[in-house]
Write an enzyme that holds these catalytic residues in place. Structure first.
Site, PDB file in Angstrom:
ATOM      1  N   ALA A 130       0.811  -1.220   0.000  1.00  0.00           N
ATOM      2  CA  ALA A 130       0.000   0.000   0.000  1.00  0.00           C
ATOM      3  C   ALA A 130       0.844   1.269   0.000  1.00  0.00           C
ATOM      4  O   ALA A 130       0.321   2.370   0.080  1.00  0.00           O
ATOM      5  CB  ALA A 130      -0.926  -0.011   1.214  1.00  0.00           C
ATOM      6  N   GLY A 131       2.180   1.117  -0.034  1.00  0.00           N
ATOM      7  CA  GLY A 131       3.041   2.306   0.004  1.00  0.00           C
ATOM      8  C   GLY A 131       3.190   2.863   1.404  1.00  0.00           C
ATOM      9  O   GLY A 131       3.581   4.006   1.595  1.00  0.00           O
ATOM     10  N   LEU A 132       2.878   2.035   2.402  1.00  0.00           N
ATOM     11  CA  LEU A 132       2.912   2.519   3.793  1.00  0.00           C
ATOM     12  C   LEU A 132       4.082   1.920   4.576  1.00  0.00           C
ATOM     13  O   LEU A 132       4.131   2.016   5.806  1.00  0.00           O
ATOM     14  CB  LEU A 132       1.582   2.197   4.491  1.00  0.00           C
ATOM     15  N   ALA A 181       8.372  -2.007   8.288  1.00  0.00           N
ATOM     16  CA  ALA A 181       7.819  -2.133   9.647  1.00  0.00           C
ATOM     17  C   ALA A 181       7.919  -3.576  10.126  1.00  0.00           C
ATOM     18  O   ALA A 181       8.205  -3.838  11.304  1.00  0.00           O
ATOM     19  CB  ALA A 181       6.369  -1.651   9.667  1.00  0.00           C
ATOM     20  N   ASP A 228      12.164   4.601   4.075  1.00  0.00           N
ATOM     21  CA  ASP A 228      11.225   3.791   4.876  1.00  0.00           C
ATOM     22  C   ASP A 228      11.858   3.355   6.191  1.00  0.00           C
ATOM     23  O   ASP A 228      11.281   3.561   7.268  1.00  0.00           O
ATOM     24  CB  ASP A 228      10.768   2.544   4.097  1.00  0.00           C
TER      25      ASP A 228
HETATM   26  O1  PMV Z   1       5.738   3.024  -2.171  1.00  0.00           O
HETATM   27  P1  PMV Z   1       6.843   2.983  -1.177  1.00  0.00           P
HETATM   28  O2  PMV Z   1       6.389   3.206   0.214  1.00  0.00           O
HETATM   29  O3  PMV Z   1       7.681   1.762  -1.331  1.00  0.00           O
HETATM   30  O4  PMV Z   1       7.784   4.254  -1.471  1.00  0.00           O
HETATM   31  C1  PMV Z   1       8.547   4.363  -2.646  1.00  0.00           C
HETATM   32  C2  PMV Z   1       9.178   5.723  -2.633  1.00  0.00           C
HETATM   33  C3  PMV Z   1      10.030   6.024  -3.862  1.00  0.00           C
HETATM   34  O5  PMV Z   1      10.487   7.354  -3.704  1.00  0.00           O
HETATM   35  C4  PMV Z   1       9.174   5.953  -5.130  1.00  0.00           C
HETATM   36  C5  PMV Z   1      11.208   5.072  -3.991  1.00  0.00           C
HETATM   37  C6  PMV Z   1      12.241   5.205  -2.879  1.00  0.00           C
HETATM   38  O6  PMV Z   1      13.022   4.247  -2.716  1.00  0.00           O
HETATM   39  O7  PMV Z   1      12.326   6.256  -2.214  1.00  0.00           O
END
Ligand code: PMV
Length: 323
Positions: A102-104, A109, A150
């Protein structure tokens, strides 16, 4: 000898507020830890000689010393840990309220909770920096070449200004009276594919692409000022602008647009996609009084909707029993 330790750790999710994708090419990004959690409990195993991890989503696997076919990210992180510490068998049980894909930051985590619980169980006193490096090791297996935003945000918590290859700063921010609504679109996404597409488009755009990245940098500076001033109205408007830039990079989708506009129409101060895009989640900042309206507008369109606190502490761990 005393009884073996039982330790619990809890790691928050993260959202990127400003600068995803641009961060890959050196633009600073702003991220925050949010109040959705993955929890892990580490204890001595009843049987078996390795480190065994059991989770609701992935089942049970021995992740060290043999290399498993799934959860191998933990094997790599534990191999790194084994260079400096003596590892012991353990059972680590994990549960999570963070949606996957989900990009979270669910994978970071997951690794942060497991590694914090396990190192506590071993009686090691790792710094947050060391823990973040171990989580990064796991993230490299999941994401290829992640920027590191992250693991940094999830381990350190709060609001983070992150610059790839340069490190991060904790930001003092207060956003009183507002909440962050997250809506997960359920469309499966591939961060690697999104990053590749964006970099290709940037190359094709040439000077125009450079200008977009320059704008993204200025936007982050404006957002920093709004965060420091505790100005949710300004921040919301800047989120809308950031979404426009991400749209220009080609990572929005019709479903994401529908969610973003639903949130805005329902009174959100601003809304944007968060993370890699091509699916995943949107975030909407709203006054507390408007949160219910925003949630209602998103609920019929999204797979799941969460109302969260922004800038919560990073991963925490505690000894439940033993010494
Ligand atoms: O979608 P996520 O939470 O995996 O974030 C990716 C963020 C990017 O900037 C697109 C890639 C990165 O490694 O920072």
């Amino acid at each position: 000898m005393g009884s073996p330790r039982v330790c619990r750790a809890s790691a928050p999710a993260k959202v990127i507020l400003f600068g995803e994708h641009f961060v890959v090419e050196g633009v600073p990004a702003i991220a925050a830890a949010v109040s959705l959690y993955t929890t892990a409990v580490a204890r001595q195993p009843g049987e078996g000689g390795g480190v065994r991890v059991c989770s609701e989503g992935y089942g049970c696997r021995e992740v060290w010393p043999s290399k498993p076919s799934s959860m191998s990210q933990l094997y790599h992180a534990l191999e790194k840990l084994a260079c400096t510490a003596k590892l012991r068998p353990a059972l680590v049980e994990v549960s999570s309220e963070i949606p996957v894909g989900a990009g979270l930051g669910s994978s970071a985590a997951f690794a942060a909770a497991v590694l914090a619980a396990y190192t506590c169980y071993l009686g090691l006193e790792l710094s947050r920096e060391q823990l973040s490096e171990l989580v990064y090791e796991a993230e490299r297996v999941v994401h290829g070449k992640p920027s590191g935003i992250d693991n940094t945000t999830i381990v350190h918590g709060g609001f983070i200004l992150f610059e790839k290859g340069k490190g991060f700063h904790r930001l003092e921010a207060k956003l009183r009276g507002s909440k962050l609504v997250i809506a997960f679109s359920v469309v499966a996404r591939s961060p690697g594919e999104a990053v590749r597409r964006v970099l290709e488009r940037k190359k094709r755009l040439g000077r125009l692409g450079d200008d977009l990245y320059e704008l993204a940098k200025r936007l982050v500076l404006e957002a920093l000022a709004a965060l420091r001033a505790g100005d949710p109205v300004r921040l919301g408007e800047l989120m809308d602008v950031n979404h426009g830039l991400l749209n220009a990079l080609g990572v929005s989708t019709p479903v994401i647009e529908e969610l973003v506009y639903a949130a805005r129409r329902a009174g959100a101060l601003g809304a944007k996609l968060t993370g890699a895009g091509l699916g995943g989640s949107i975030i909407a900042l709203a006054w507390e009084d408007d949160v219910d309206k925003v949630v209602k507008a998103l609920s019929s369109k999204a797979a799941s909707v969460y109302v969260t606190e922004l800038g919560v502490p990073g991963v925490t761990w505690t000894v439940l029993s033993g010494c």
